[in-house]
Design an enzyme around this catalytic site. Structure first.
Site, PDB file in Angstrom:
ATOM      1  N   CYS A   1      75.772  67.840  62.372  1.00  0.00           N
ATOM      2  CA  CYS A   1      76.867  68.810  62.423  1.00  0.00           C
ATOM      3  C   CYS A   1      77.128  69.401  61.036  1.00  0.00           C
ATOM      4  CB  CYS A   1      78.107  68.186  63.045  1.00  0.00           C
ATOM      5  SG  CYS A   1      79.347  69.415  63.555  1.00  0.00           S
TER       6      CYS A   1
ATOM      7  N   HIS B   1      76.039  66.669  68.255  1.00  0.00           N
ATOM      8  CA  HIS B   1      76.372  65.292  67.911  1.00  0.00           C
ATOM      9  C   HIS B   1      75.568  64.327  68.783  1.00  0.00           C
ATOM     10  CE1 HIS B   1      79.881  65.899  65.253  1.00  0.00           C
ATOM     11  NE2 HIS B   1      80.030  67.025  65.942  1.00  0.00           N
TER      12      HIS B   1
ATOM     13  N   GLU C   1      75.452  61.151  68.570  1.00  0.00           N
ATOM     14  CA  GLU C   1      76.259  59.954  68.845  1.00  0.00           C
ATOM     15  C   GLU C   1      77.245  60.171  69.984  1.00  0.00           C
ATOM     16  OE1 GLU C   1      78.871  62.300  66.024  1.00  0.00           O
ATOM     17  OE2 GLU C   1      76.721  62.030  66.403  1.00  0.00           O
TER      18      GLU C   1
END
Length: 211
Positions: A79, A192, A194
């Protein structure tokens, strides 16, 4: 050990937990000297570009990070970490980046999002939620990830590299923008991983395998 740089403006624990779920040893580090011995480096970030760059500089991370990239150590930007790699950003003024990748960070605009649409539907800024990636180059971090896979995005700015050869994946949001890049040992994504469930974890696993 994979070092997750404590930029002070990211949900670092969620990134660390993602690596833990794929059995990778990852630690959040606030001492730039630890980058020297790390097997790989993750540069995450959310929030404002200028604040993030200042925190990296004040924390003494810039030079060790540049040396690690030059030495061939695997590095993953996430990001805002992608944005840091570029020459400059127009977010809330003009700010110099790390200049590792030549190019600019620019904002989505209402005009840019509507210029390719003919259905009258107005896309929102920030670009937030699930969206597809088109894999333009089969980067090692995309092993086992199909073209057209969905990942989770939250951003109002996107990168414009001068050299298209660094682009690994693109995504459509009114316009087609760079959603991942790859140059040698350097990887970065706008989305993202994650927060992107199974395929996001696969990406983190792939990166860990490079270390």
């Amino acid at each position: 050990m994979i070092a997750i740089v404590d930029s002070g403006i990211a949900n670092l624990r969620s990134v660390q937990k993602g690596f833990e779920r794929v059995d990778a040893d990852a630690k959040v580090v606030d001492d730039p000297r630890t980058l020297r011995d790390a097997a790989g480096i993750v540069l995450p970030g959310v929030g404002a570009f200028a604040d993030g760059i200042s925190k990296l500089q004040d924390g003494g991370f810039v030079e060790p990070l540049l040396r690690a990239i030059e030495a061939g150590k695997p590095v993953l930007g996430i990001c805002l970490g992608l944005h840091f790699l570029f020459s400059e950003s127009e977010e809330f003024g003009h700010h110099a980046g790390l200049n590792i990748i030549k190019g600019r960070v620019v904002r989505f605009t209402d005009a840019s999002l509507s210029e390719n649409r003919h259905d009258g539907f107005r896309l929102k800024i920030p670009h937030m939620g699930w969206n597809r990636i088109r894999i333009d180059r089969p980067a090692p971090i995309f092993k086992g990830i199909p073209d057209g896979a969905f990942f989770y995005f939250v951003h109002s700015y996107y990168v414009q590299p001068e050299d298209d050869s660094v682009i690994a994946a693109t995504t459509e949001h009114g316009l087609r923008f760079t959603s991942a890049l790859w140059r040698d040992n350097l990887f970065a994504c706008q989305f993202h991983p994650e927060k992107s469930q199974a395929l996001g974890l696969q990406l983190l696993k792939n990166f860990a395998s490079l270390t």
